[in-house]
Design an enzyme around this catalytic site. Structure first.
Site, PDB file in Angstrom:
ATOM      1  N   HIS A 179      -1.485  -0.027  15.460  1.00 45.18           N
ATOM      2  CA  HIS A 179      -2.051  -1.035  16.359  1.00 45.18           C
ATOM      3  C   HIS A 179      -1.670  -0.785  17.817  1.00 45.18           C
ATOM      4  O   HIS A 179      -2.522  -0.806  18.718  1.00 45.18           O
ATOM      5  CB  HIS A 179      -1.585  -2.421  15.911  1.00 45.18           C
ATOM      6  CG  HIS A 179      -2.279  -3.570  16.557  1.00 45.18           C
ATOM      7  ND1 HIS A 179      -1.821  -4.162  17.720  1.00 45.18           N
ATOM      8  CD2 HIS A 179      -3.393  -4.249  16.217  1.00 45.18           C
ATOM      9  CE1 HIS A 179      -2.627  -5.155  18.053  1.00 45.18           C
ATOM     10  NE2 HIS A 179      -3.594  -5.235  17.157  1.00 45.18           N
ATOM     11  N   ASN A 196      -8.128 -14.165  16.720  1.00 41.79           N
ATOM     12  CA  ASN A 196      -9.282 -13.757  15.922  1.00 41.79           C
ATOM     13  C   ASN A 196      -9.627 -14.707  14.789  1.00 41.79           C
ATOM     14  O   ASN A 196     -10.300 -14.309  13.841  1.00 41.79           O
ATOM     15  CB  ASN A 196      -9.031 -12.363  15.326  1.00 41.79           C
ATOM     16  CG  ASN A 196      -8.770 -11.328  16.401  1.00 41.79           C
ATOM     17  OD1 ASN A 196      -9.358 -11.378  17.462  1.00 41.79           O
ATOM     18  ND2 ASN A 196      -7.865 -10.416  16.128  1.00 41.79           N
ATOM     19  N   ASP A 254       4.045  -4.487  21.175  1.00 36.66           N
ATOM     20  CA  ASP A 254       3.200  -4.254  20.001  1.00 36.66           C
ATOM     21  C   ASP A 254       3.992  -3.504  18.933  1.00 36.66           C
ATOM     22  O   ASP A 254       5.171  -3.803  18.727  1.00 36.66           O
ATOM     23  CB  ASP A 254       1.946  -3.478  20.424  1.00 36.66           C
ATOM     24  CG  ASP A 254       0.725  -3.848  19.607  1.00 36.66           C
ATOM     25  OD1 ASP A 254       0.690  -3.505  18.416  1.00 36.66           O
ATOM     26  OD2 ASP A 254      -0.185  -4.489  20.155  1.00 36.66           O
TER      27      ASP A 254
END
Length: 636
Positions: free
Chosen positions: A315, A403, A280
């Site tokens: 994030h 998403n 990430d």
């Protein structure tokens, strides 16, 4: 990627890892020099295929060695070599059943890449594409085109003053205005002010305004707002502590963890001995919930030794909090607080090639569970091969579905990963926030719903909480976010507990191979609570349950703990919790006879914590055996 995988004779020599390092004070002369804008080249991954693979493909051209391919590309004036990706040590020493060859990452124009494909059949060339976070960027409903079009020259500028719960100016708040034709955005400065210009519309055409704070507060969505031109439109946001009393001074379980029964798991189940990697944006290890929790990693953005411990986009820190937030009495509590957690930093600006690099790190470090809260609409066979290679070495990849609200994103489309969709639940967020707008019908009796943003399809394996998820962000803060990015860490954290505490992973499935990964995924899916949300492609097997996942595997009916034992423990707990019971020594020893339980000692002095742990253990055995008499209410 290992150190021997880097090359210093690139032309022109790029910044480390192919990124331009940001400069806080660029040279004035460079800022003043005009630059003519041109089309930028595309980035490709290039690899020489081994002879065995060429024979399988029916290619008779002699193979190229990796060194020969690198020299050829370096000598090509139309190619700029960025870096090399050297296979993991596990691949080099032949411990996997698959092999991803050495890859050269290079920039070139599309036409030249096509020419190379045609002239070099013994070489595989694929475009290296950027990856995206699987967090939802909070936006109101999409603009709805009307039967008339306003002239683009019409500018409508709105001034905002955003204040926090104490009435002070709130910097860093993202403001999104949605009109009937398009969006417009701005960010508040230190004075809490921002001006946002909507082109081609008038105030009466504004559908909604969304205020998204960086931390500490709920976001705010205003539908059909009455906005004034020429003056400040003042907004005051609400603190998270309005919903979570005394937070963060008081530690809480997230609603998603309660829904998955984590609060019913004995506190001795903490994931010790398991390694987790979060690929990430890094993790802020100065955060009180992450300090001492994320202890190692690699920086594939700036290639600095400790860069993985810096998270500029928040994030990765949010995902890390769900997985391993410290049990320190403050803030939030993660699933696997005693696991060894690594941060593989590929954002901001992550590419397929960075993901391959990070997965090689995971293979080399013998990581057990990898959380991938990322994805893209395009697939890539190099990444697919690397994930399969990771599976062969016992590395389990758990991936966010995406998403976009459409088909599942890559690499969630792969059969070798566990793909997680997002669900929400009513009454877990502030009524004025945007989270409620993600609810889809139908709802379950408990208020669960499928999230509008969540990708869906037959590739979905399980679903997990991904709406209004509270977790850690940088600068000691906390934020409530939506996304399959938030759902995947719930499952990754539970996966770590399963590997650490189910006996079979110290026995039959101890070896680091594909069987181990497949068994883990099988357990997670079989533990699920089915959710009837109108479309099985939005929920897969359902929502994993920690008590079932950690239960003992049995071919028949599991032994039933005696109800008498439980009654005795409850009575003892009542005594220990009374005002007169000030210490364990104030309670007389209680004998548990062999007829009550073969495993019980003849004489034992126990304290309140010990009794509570034993009650949790009995509940877990009953629940895992399918005896629902003691089944917990996951949302109690």
């Amino acid at each position: 990627m290992s150190d021997e995988g880097r090359t210093d004779n690139q032309k022109p020599k790029p910044q480390p890892r192919g990124r331009a390092k940001p400069s806080s004070q660029p040279e004035r002369s460079k800022r003043q020099q005009p630059v003519e804008v041109a089309s930028r080249p595309q980035r490709y991954m290039v690899a020489a295929l081994p002879q065995m693979q060429l024979m399988t493909m029916g290619v008779t051209t002699p193979p190229l060695s990796p060194a020969a391919l690198l020299r050829m590309l370096e000598d090509d004036p139309r190619v700029d070599v960025r870096r090399r990706l050297v296979p993991s040590r596990a691949t080099l020493f032949g411990t996997t059943g698959t092999s991803v060859p050495e890859i050269v990452v290079a920039d070139m124009d599309f036409e030249h890449a096509r020419t190379l494909r045609q002239s070099l059949p013994q070489v595989r060339i694929e475009q290296d594409r950027p990856l995206a976070y699987a967090r939802v960027t909070p936006l109101p409903e999409r603009p709805v085109a009307t039967g008339f079009v306003q002239p683009l020259g019409n500018l409508c500028t709105f001034d905002f003053l955003v204040r926090d719960a104490d009435g002070d100016p709130f910097p860093g708040v993202t403001i999104t205005i949605t009109g009937t034709l398009r969006y417009a955005q701005g960010i508040t400065g230190r004075d809490g002010r921002a001006s946002v210009t909507l082109i081609g519309e008038v105030p009466e055409m504004v559908q909604s305004v969304l205020f998204d704070p960086p931390a500490g507060h709920w976001n705010l969505k205003l539908d059909r707002p009455l906005l004034e031109l020429g003056r400040d439109n003042v907004i005051k946001l609400r603190e998270l502590s309005e919903t979570f009393p005394d937070f963060p001074r008081q530690q809480i379980f997230g609603w998603g963890q309660r829904a998955m029964s984590l609060d019913r798991v004995a506190p001795t189940f903490r994931g010790k001995g398991v390694k987790i990697a979060i690929i990430d944006s890094g993790a802020d290890i100065k955060h009180p919930d992450l300090a001492g929790q994320v202890t190692d990693g690699i920086d594939l953005v700036e290639d600095t030794a400790a860069g993985w411990a810096v998270d500029t986009v928040r994030h990765g820190s949010h995902c890390a909090g769900v997985i391993t937030g410290a049990d320190n009495g403050l803030g939030i509590l993660g699933f696997a607080t005693e696991a060894e957690v690594h941060a593989c930093k590929i954002f901001p600006g992550g590419w397929f090639s960075d993901l391959i690099d990070a997965l090689d790190y995971c293979i080399d470090k013998q990581i057990d569970v990898v959380n991938l809260s990322l994805g893209t609409l395009e697939g890539n066979s190099f990444v697919e091969d690397k994930i399969n290679e990771a599976r062969q070495t016992g590395v389990a990849c758990i991936v966010a579905a995406g998403n976009t609200g459409g088909p599942v994103n890559f690499p969630g489309t792969l059969p070798t990963v566990l793909t997680v969709a997002a669900i929400g639940r009513l009454d877990t967020y502030h009524a004025e926030s945007s989270h409620g707008s993600e609810a889809m019908e139908p709802l379950t009796d408990d208020g669960f719903f499928a999230a509008k943003f969540s990708c869906h399809g037959p590739e979905i394996d399980v679903c997990a909480p991904g709406v209004a998820i509270l977790s850690s962000v940088t600068d000691r803060g906390y934020a409530v976010w939506d996304g399959t990015s938030m759902a995947a860490p719930h499952v990754s954290g539970l996966a770590a507990l399963v590997l650490a505490h189910r006996e079979e992973f110290r026995g039959e499935f101890r070896s680091r191979d594909a069987r181990r990964v497949d068994r883990l995924f099988e357990i997670l899916k079989s533990s699920c609570t089915e959710l009837d949300l109108g479309d099985p492609h939005r929920t897969g097997a359902g929502m994993p349950d920690a008590l079932r996942a950690l239960g003992t595997v049995s071919t028949g009916m599991a032994p039933t703990p005696s109800a008498d034992i439980r009654q005795i423990l409850e009575q003892l707990l009542a005594v220990l919790g009374s005002p007169s019971a000030t210490s364990p020594q104030s309670v007389a020893p209680m004998a548990l006879t062999p007829s009550e339980t073969p495993a019980a000692p003849q004489h034992a002095v126990v304290d309140e914590i010990g009794v509570r742990n034993e009650l949790m253990r009995l509940d877990q055995e009953m629940y895992a055996a399918g005896l629902t008499g003691y089944a917990p209410d996951p949302l109690a």
